[in-house]
Design an enzyme around this catalytic site. Structure first.
Site, mmCIF file in Angstrom:
data_model
loop_
_atom_site.group_PDB
_atom_site.id
_atom_site.type_symbol
_atom_site.label_atom_id
_atom_site.label_comp_id
_atom_site.label_asym_id
_atom_site.label_seq_id
_atom_site.Cartn_x
_atom_site.Cartn_y
_atom_site.Cartn_z
ATOM 1 N N PHE A 254 5.721 -60.052 -64.266
ATOM 2 C CA PHE A 254 5.901 -58.733 -64.031
ATOM 3 C C PHE A 254 7.700 -59.347 -63.318
ATOM 4 C CE2 PHE A 254 2.803 -55.467 -64.066
ATOM 5 C CZ PHE A 254 2.134 -55.707 -64.688
ATOM 6 N N CYS A 265 -1.343 -45.094 -63.852
ATOM 7 C CA CYS A 265 -1.716 -45.894 -61.979
ATOM 8 C C CYS A 265 -0.894 -46.541 -61.249
ATOM 9 C CB CYS A 265 -2.489 -46.963 -62.384
ATOM 10 S SG CYS A 265 -3.626 -46.455 -63.440
HETATM 11 C C1 UDX Z 1 -1.827 -51.711 -63.737
HETATM 12 C C2 UDX Z 1 -2.298 -52.588 -63.549
HETATM 13 O O1 UDX Z 1 -1.506 -54.154 -64.381
HETATM 14 C C3 UDX Z 1 -4.121 -52.749 -62.998
HETATM 15 O O2 UDX Z 1 -3.959 -54.140 -62.823
HETATM 16 C C4 UDX Z 1 -4.429 -51.709 -62.911
HETATM 17 O O3 UDX Z 1 -5.905 -51.052 -63.170
HETATM 18 C C5 UDX Z 1 -4.245 -50.385 -63.212
HETATM 19 O O4 UDX Z 1 -2.351 -50.371 -63.236
HETATM 20 P P1 UDX Z 1 -1.240 -50.773 -66.318
HETATM 21 O O5 UDX Z 1 -1.644 -49.005 -66.006
HETATM 22 O O6 UDX Z 1 -1.855 -50.312 -67.818
HETATM 23 O O7 UDX Z 1 -2.213 -51.239 -65.195
HETATM 24 O O8 UDX Z 1 0.124 -51.065 -66.503
HETATM 25 P P2 UDX Z 1 0.647 -52.794 -66.773
HETATM 26 O O9 UDX Z 1 0.472 -53.570 -67.327
HETATM 27 O O10 UDX Z 1 0.897 -52.929 -65.170
HETATM 28 O O11 UDX Z 1 2.449 -52.151 -67.040
HETATM 29 C C6 UDX Z 1 3.075 -50.542 -66.243
HETATM 30 C C7 UDX Z 1 4.231 -50.560 -66.459
HETATM 31 O O12 UDX Z 1 4.999 -51.648 -65.427
HETATM 32 C C8 UDX Z 1 4.582 -50.385 -67.749
HETATM 33 O O13 UDX Z 1 5.201 -49.057 -67.629
HETATM 34 C C9 UDX Z 1 5.231 -51.194 -68.344
HETATM 35 O O14 UDX Z 1 6.455 -51.314 -69.179
HETATM 36 C C10 UDX Z 1 5.958 -51.789 -66.717
HETATM 37 N N1 UDX Z 1 6.053 -53.309 -66.878
HETATM 38 C C11 UDX Z 1 5.882 -54.049 -67.045
HETATM 39 C C12 UDX Z 1 8.044 -53.446 -66.398
HETATM 40 O O15 UDX Z 1 8.374 -52.518 -66.716
HETATM 41 N N2 UDX Z 1 8.020 -55.271 -66.400
HETATM 42 C C13 UDX Z 1 6.734 -56.271 -66.740
HETATM 43 O O16 UDX Z 1 7.597 -57.218 -65.544
HETATM 44 C C14 UDX Z 1 5.866 -55.815 -66.037
#
Ligand code: UDX
Length: 443
Positions: A254, A265
């Site tokens: 992340f 979310c």
């Molecule tokens: C998230 C949580 O991870 C999960 O535990 C919760 O239950 C629901 O919300 P999700 O919405 O499926 O899950 O997406 P996630 O994989 O967390 O990514 C969220 C956003 O962050 C995406 O748009 C992704 O592209 C972005 N992201 C993620 C980044 O920009 N950089 C990163 O390093 C990681």
């Protein structure tokens, strides 16, 4: 094996229902939307989630699951009821809309004539579980025989099946110790595989979910703030993330800088948390989340301005956009940074040629001012600029030489910082990353 109901067949509900059925439990899943019930009963999952359609079809064939809109089925066929309805952001405020929760419990309560367990999985503002429990006891014929457990869900889209069957942790917010065994029986396979079990009170269980999402969102905006700095001073935000990520107290995950987070979310959960903190008189301590949200939203404008700078004007320029979904392995367009950028560019006068491997039906359904192109081979034709915005594996496998012959100008902005610089540069492309030197990203 348990007799389970799953209330609400959105992302969380369908995944939970199919996974519980795959473990051998008998599942009845309810949705008030009859069309949804009909298509799920035919084995059709209304969103893209790897592995889920197969799991659902197997469960239907084994008669381990069925779908209904009839609350009496739910009350008659299950002893454990999972509450999986949506809690979206309210249209006019940053708080969560709890109307689906209220409607579900008011439909279910009068039908609960015998002792049962209600298990809350929806993401809710802290304090919600307490009033749900009180409501159920006051409004059910079984009264104090209705016990509520709060069991937040942490599934990620794209990994929803895996996250449900093999979670990182199981959190149970309880009021009665004897309720633990009802859930540990249902989750026996995960617990046998040493999944950590955290048993706590309602409020803590509710907060675990929002705290986890707030932390993840903060991590992303933290690194994106550094991406701005990196662009300004010629530093490399990717190397920076690698280096600080080696510190196990920080961790590398992340910390991928780019166009920021979206989805159903993270954005709404950090807003709902601020709204709840404000109700509790604690808004000043959660001000940082406002900043997390603002840094995140600013990334989209930054890319739009970068495109404008690259092309001098956006008016009547042809821009190819790779990706519409908020992240790969999903067709979810909710608060998608990729789609947000596409629409902002279109509004500024550009002609948008948009590709996504799975999300185009959702794009078309919204009737947006973009040209959705099914075949990735055709999306590059005549482009003045290409933007890579959702990091599908497919896009990393594109041959820049081949597509170089289709575009008007070999210029690409990699909004996810994952394309191979040498590969693209050697094919004659000007590649711009966000927060990496030599990429001319600083505005
Ligand atoms: C998230 C949580 O991870 C999960 O535990 C919760 O239950 C629901 O919300 P999700 O919405 O499926 O899950 O997406 P996630 O994989 O967390 O990514 C969220 C956003 O962050 C995406 O748009 C992704 O592209 C972005 N992201 C993620 C980044 O920009 N950089 C990163 O390093 C990681």
């Amino acid at each position: 094996m348990a007799r389970i109901s799953v209330i609400g067949t959105g992302y969380l509900g369908v995944t939970h229902a199919a996974c519980m059925a795959s473990l051998g439990h008998d599942v009845v899943a309810l949705d008030v939307d009859k069309d949804k019930v009909t298509s799920l009963a035919a084995g059709i999952v209304p969103f893209h989630e790897p592995g889920l359609p197969k799991l659902l079809k197997e469960a239907l064939a084994a008669k381990k699951i069925h779908f209904t809109s009839d609350w009496t089925d739910v009350a008659a066929e299950a002893d454990v009821h999972f509450l999986c309805v949506g809690t979206p952001q309210l249209p006019e405020s940053s708080a969560a809309d709890l109307s689906q929760i209220k409607s579900a419990i008011s439909s279910l309560a009068p039908l609960l004539t015998k002792s049962c367990l209600i298990v809350g999985k929806s993401t809710v503002p802290v304090g919600t579980a307490k009033w749900i429990s009180e409501y159920l006891i006051a409004n059910s014929p079984a009264g104090k025989g209705v016990h509520l457990v709060w069991n937040p869900e942490f599934l990620r889209e794209g990994f929803a099946v895996e996250d449900t069957l093999y979670p990182d942790r199981i959190v149970l917010g309880i009021q009665n110790k004897e309720d633990i065994s009802g859930l540990t029986d249902i989750y026996a396979s995960a617990l046998d595989a040493s999944t950590p079990l955290v048993v706590t009170d309602y409020a803590t269980a509710e907060l675990v979910k929002v705290a986890a999402n707030a932390f993840l969102a903060t991590k992303i905006s933290f690194i994106n703030a550094f991406a701005y700095l990196a662009d300004e001073v010629g530093a490399d935000v990717g190397t920076l993330a690698d280096a600080i990520g080696h510190d196990t107290r920080i961790g590398r995950r992340f910390l991928n800088a780019g166009i920021g987070f979206g989805g159903g979310c993270l954005p709404k959960d950090i807003r709902a948390l601020q709204a709840r903190a404000s109700e509790l008189g604690l808004s000043e301590h959660f001000e940082f989340l406002k900043n997390v949200d603002e840094v995140n939203k600013s990334r989209r404008n930054y890319v739009v301005e970068l495109a404008r700078k690259t092309l001098e004007t956006l008016d009547d320029k042809t821009i190819t956009i790779l990706g519409a979904a908020f992240k790969p392995d999903s067709d979810d367009l909710r608060d998608s940074p990729a789609l947000g950028i596409a629409l902002a560019l279109s509004k500024a006068g550009a002609n948008i040629q948009l590709h996504d491997p799975v999300a185009l039906p959702q794009v078309r359904a919204r009737n947006l001012p973009v040209t959705a192109i099914e075949n990735v081979e055709e999306v590059f034709d005549g482009a003045d600029l290409v933007l890579h915005l959702t990091e599908w594996k497919l896009y990393r496998e594109i041959d820049p030489k081949t597509i170089g012959e289709k575009v008007a100008n070999k210029r690409i902005i990699d909004g996810r910082n994952v394309l191979d610089r040498d590969l693209w540069s050697n094919a004659g492309w000007q590649i711009t990353y966000l927060g990496k030197p030599g990429s001319q990203a600083a505005l």
